[in-house]
Design a protein around this motif. Sequence first.
Motif: not given
Length: 727
Positions: A79-87, A299-309, A313-318
């Motif tokens: 939760n703290a690192m933003g990786r809940l979706a991996e589980a 406005v500053l922009s960046s991309t964040i890739a969020v892996p999820y289970r 298997g694993m997938a990613t949404r950007t």
Amino acid sequence: MNRRVSLVVLALALLYGANAGATEPDSVRWARRAARVTITRDDWGIAHIHGRSDADAVFGMIYAQAEDDFNRIEINYLNAMGRLAEAEGEREIYRDLRMRLFIDPASLRRQYATSPVWMRSLMDAWADGLNFYLARHPEVRPRVLTRFEPWMALSFSEGSIGGDIEQISLDGFEALYGAGAGASLRTSSRDDALIFREPTGSNGIAIAPSNTVNGNALLLINPHTSFFFRSEAKVESDEGLDAYGASTWGQFFVYQGFNSRVGWMHTSSGVDAYDEYAETVTPAGRGYRYRYGRSSRPVLSSTIAVPYRTASGMATRTFTVYRTHHGPIVRAEGGRWIAMRLMNEPQKALMQSWLRTKARNYAEYLRTMELHTNSSNNTIYADADGRIAYFHGNFIPRRDTSFDWTHAVDGSDPRTEWKGLLSVSESPLLLNPASGWLYNSNNGPWSAAGPSSQRKADFPAYVDRRGESYRGIHALRVLAGRKDFTMTRLLAAAYDPQMPAFDSLLPPLFVAYDALPAGSLQRSALAEQIEVLRRWDHRWDTTSVATSLAIYWAEDVARMVAREARTAGMAADDYAVLHATSAQRLDALATASASLTRDFGTWRTPWGAINRFQRITGDIVQPFDDAAPSIPVGFVSSRWGSLASFGTANYPKTRKRYGVTGNSFVAVVEFGKDSVRARAVTAGGESGHPGSPHFNDEADRYARGDLRTVYFYAPQLVGHTERVYRP
């Protein structure tokens, strides 16, 4: 290091290096650490850790935590690192994305590298302890985190899950980023569900020597959290560490507890520690610009890739995410983007969390407050010198008071910028009040010491958003005018069964009933219920029928007025007192009676037959079963002003109510001149493993409020030791 210990280190290094595939430096380092640590388990399964250095103690502390519940450690850091979706899968994608707007691994690595040597040594030992545990226990299969790195400790530096970041609505957040950048300037049309949320928070009480029989300061530690949320332990080192108390799973500092000289209790604060800025954004080429003063900025922009289970298997949404100089964009409202600004100082926050556990007096504790990173908590303090104190939320930006900071302010106006922080002395602060006591129950500080409290008018409005509460009213009743406190009497005050909410809720019901015509069917149908409630003293008890009837009735009234309360910007219970109609009050009593009869055979059902404590699995989200053993609990939701809190959940397959939040760890501490005494209890038990004798061994004590003796000093463990070992 003597020859015997050297041989043990070599053997451990070879064993764990071979079993876990660890590199030789890792295995040697782990073994050396383990040889410098002793863990003593008392007869409640609570770990007493001793290390030669503070870092050694941290190594042993986190190892012991992992033995008790590695699952909760891992989920907290996911939760703290933003990786809940991996589980957990796709449903947690937006929670992860929200966290990753603020928690950046690259930034945390840099902050780890620039941390003081002593702090890096603690983080190194923390990671070593967890990795050593996994190497030692190959049967434990982490869901995601197979190796911990020292910098990860910075992602979770404060003892409450999520902290200020969780104030960001996931509904508005998903509406913004789920729609795609091109559509995200639209205002979200989602309406939050009208569901009551159990109040969370805590109680802290400090009693000065002048108000105690023994002439010693007393401290009540009573966090209200989800059950099984923290680990109880004693942790000490040859470098002066000797802290006891509750640590959130996975953290290496005692969050709410005491040492031989000083005690601290954190309560969730109503301080305004973060702000929203409404940014005026316009498209510009391939991006956006926002207005600031007389010009505009990109406005500053960046991309964040969020892996999820997924099932396969694993997938990613950007995602493409945006921020201004005020902070990340978190939602759209009224055609503008809303940026969130909050405290994000993980290095300083972790330092403050650790250093306060080693404070030996008021001056040293006050020095830790100068770090200003305890953003969402008030603190109740007591010490062996007889001092008691109240500190308000420790991160308060200085603001222009001509603006309404309860809503998003105009981000284009430079006058809305923060102007530093209020100092500790400029914030609400009480030291040794003349009343001889102080408390906080997540209400404003303006009644914290009764007549010795500070005045709200002397501070900016943004210092507190909450005001008074029913628990605050209750605390004043049990604390004022008393000079006879002992540990036992303070504990009795903490479990006093009054429910002040019903002092306000019930009289309008009686007025409505008395206005009914003498011959009406409703009058005769409700006559017995009204008589039971009239005779009731507004105190909870497992044998009380009135408690059951009153709570079911009050909940039904709140449901009836929930939508109107939302429109008025009021809590449903407060709205019910002032604005519920006579018909609504009477209809709710009929509905409550019918619900109790349907579920339990009669509305005359005592509260203990309904309100239950049950622990049957080690799952993070507990299942409940009416056919399985459970224990009656008298105390109720803090919603009604009960200081002892037991928030329950109903599930479709159960009729009884089972506790899920509220009193989770309770301790009462007496600071003598030469020693400290304490009693404590934890919900259920110390272990998260159903097969352990310490999975549910405290349940009966918990339900009765019967706290056990804390074994703070080594001699107290004689005759109460279950096992002594090295990690």
